[in-house]
Design an enzyme around this catalytic site. Sequence first.
Site, PDB file in Angstrom:
ATOM      1  N   GLY A 199       0.814  -1.212   0.000  1.00  0.00           N
ATOM      2  CA  GLY A 199       0.000   0.000   0.000  1.00  0.00           C
ATOM      3  C   GLY A 199       0.845   1.258   0.000  1.00  0.00           C
ATOM      4  CG  HIS A 219       5.137   4.888  -5.148  1.00  0.00           C
ATOM      5  ND1 HIS A 219       5.635   4.115  -6.168  1.00  0.00           N
ATOM      6  CD2 HIS A 219       5.629   4.369  -4.001  1.00  0.00           C
ATOM      7  CE1 HIS A 219       6.421   3.188  -5.651  1.00  0.00           C
ATOM      8  NE2 HIS A 219       6.427   3.308  -4.344  1.00  0.00           N
ATOM      9  N   GLY A 236       5.269   4.002  -9.079  1.00  0.00           N
ATOM     10  CA  GLY A 236       6.033   2.750  -9.262  1.00  0.00           C
ATOM     11  C   GLY A 236       5.107   1.546  -9.159  1.00  0.00           C
ATOM     12  CG  HIS A 237       3.224   0.580  -5.398  1.00  0.00           C
ATOM     13  ND1 HIS A 237       3.389   1.686  -4.602  1.00  0.00           N
ATOM     14  CD2 HIS A 237       3.843  -0.435  -4.746  1.00  0.00           C
ATOM     15  CE1 HIS A 237       4.055   1.355  -3.507  1.00  0.00           C
ATOM     16  NE2 HIS A 237       4.362   0.081  -3.569  1.00  0.00           N
ATOM     17  CD  GLN A 258      16.146  -4.675 -11.254  1.00  0.00           C
ATOM     18  OE1 GLN A 258      15.622  -5.723 -11.621  1.00  0.00           O
ATOM     19  NE2 GLN A 258      17.361  -4.598 -10.757  1.00  0.00           N
ATOM     20  CE  LYS A 259      13.126   1.869  -3.952  1.00  0.00           C
ATOM     21  NZ  LYS A 259      12.514   1.241  -2.821  1.00  0.00           N
ATOM     22  CG  ASP A 260      11.860  -3.499  -3.228  1.00  0.00           C
ATOM     23  OD1 ASP A 260      12.388  -3.062  -2.202  1.00  0.00           O
ATOM     24  OD2 ASP A 260      10.873  -2.955  -3.770  1.00  0.00           O
TER      25      ASP A 260
HETATM   26  P1  AMP Z   1       6.090  -2.394  -1.585  1.00  0.00           P
HETATM   27  O1  AMP Z   1       4.720  -1.827  -1.471  1.00  0.00           O
HETATM   28  O2  AMP Z   1       7.173  -1.430  -1.233  1.00  0.00           O
HETATM   29  O3  AMP Z   1       6.229  -3.737  -0.920  1.00  0.00           O
HETATM   30  O4  AMP Z   1       6.315  -2.662  -3.139  1.00  0.00           O
HETATM   31  C1  AMP Z   1       5.414  -3.460  -3.859  1.00  0.00           C
HETATM   32  C2  AMP Z   1       6.007  -3.750  -5.210  1.00  0.00           C
HETATM   33  O5  AMP Z   1       6.224  -2.516  -5.892  1.00  0.00           O
HETATM   34  C3  AMP Z   1       7.362  -4.455  -5.121  1.00  0.00           C
HETATM   35  O6  AMP Z   1       7.437  -5.439  -6.132  1.00  0.00           O
HETATM   36  C4  AMP Z   1       8.325  -3.330  -5.361  1.00  0.00           C
HETATM   37  O7  AMP Z   1       9.558  -3.758  -5.915  1.00  0.00           O
HETATM   38  C5  AMP Z   1       7.553  -2.480  -6.356  1.00  0.00           C
HETATM   39  N1  AMP Z   1       8.052  -1.109  -6.380  1.00  0.00           N
HETATM   40  C6  AMP Z   1       8.263  -0.294  -5.309  1.00  0.00           C
HETATM   41  N2  AMP Z   1       8.776   0.886  -5.706  1.00  0.00           N
HETATM   42  C7  AMP Z   1       8.903   0.820  -7.059  1.00  0.00           C
HETATM   43  C8  AMP Z   1       9.392   1.721  -8.056  1.00  0.00           C
HETATM   44  N3  AMP Z   1       9.860   2.940  -7.744  1.00  0.00           N
HETATM   45  N4  AMP Z   1       9.377   1.309  -9.344  1.00  0.00           N
HETATM   46  C9  AMP Z   1       8.905   0.077  -9.673  1.00  0.00           C
HETATM   47  N5  AMP Z   1       8.432  -0.825  -8.777  1.00  0.00           N
HETATM   48  C10 AMP Z   1       8.433  -0.458  -7.483  1.00  0.00           C
END
Ligand code: AMP
Length: 285
Positions: free
Chosen positions: A31, A34, A36-37, A148-150
């Site tokens: 959650g 942004h 990226g998600h 790819q961020k993670d």
């Molecule tokens: P999180 O909510 O941080 O657990 O991220 C959920 C998914 O979104 C994970 O697969 C992250 O790698 C991806 N993610 C987070 N930030 C970015 C970003 N800036 N660009 C692309 N994917 C992202």
Amino acid sequence: MEVVRTVAAARDRRRVDRGAGRRVALVPTMGALHDGHLSLVRRAGELADSVWASVFVNPAQFGPGEDFERYPRDLDRDLGLLESAGAAVVFAPETAEMYPRPPVVSISFEPLDRTLCGAHRPGHFAGVGLVVSKLLHIVEPDVAVFGQKDAQQALLIRRLVTDLDFPVEIEVAPTVREADGVAMSSRNALLGPDDRRAAPALFHALETGRRLIESGERDPAEVEAAMRRAVEAEPRLELDYARCVDREDLSAPATVAAPVLLAVAARVGGTRLIDNLPVDPPPES
Ligand code: AMP
């Protein structure tokens, strides 16, 4: 868009997609969404007929003293964004629904979780492996999309599904950045203005490493030292690591000959930021 809050409701809804012969993609998130998600949700829409997203702040992947309590949460806003990005179903369980009792099963990624973030966050990837395994079993997607961020997380999840024969394809989508190069992250919302102004130093460090490799540097220690200096030039940042590792197994290469991953992590204020850049060394002339 439908919102399901329980495992049973998710399974019922999944049966509808199966009955209709729809290919399902899952985008797991914590959650505080942004762009990226949302880029992952749009990518999922290219890969499947029915896009599912999950929104769950997974306590199992936060260590003691980490930011589980202050992690940003805004489900109503997230649901609006997911709907506009084309999600058909959102699975948003409460903690007690996912973990009705403390799990005894643990996923170990040794030795791949002894480096990079794994070395600095003991137990983090075991918690990621657990929740991703559960989500993949609950939703049974045809494809799951990660960022790819993670980078270390994406690599470990590829190993999770191949080593344990999960019937799912893994797609990894590129990092989405702000105009100043900072990788989008839910944790950026926790940064004060001065810390936010310091954050681009991470991306600049990666760019410094990339330029060095592209201009012929083959010693990973030199690349790492240059990235370290670039992060340390910003006094607000406290470096966790600046590494140049093999992109396949995250090991330390003797020379930069094969594709590498440049990866950095630093703390700014009380917030930990990470970023990475895959780099292909130019062929020897
Ligand atoms: P999180 O909510 O941080 O657990 O991220 C959920 C998914 O979104 C994970 O697969 C992250 O790698 C991806 N993610 C987070 N930030 C970015 C970003 N800036 N660009 C692309 N994917 C992202």
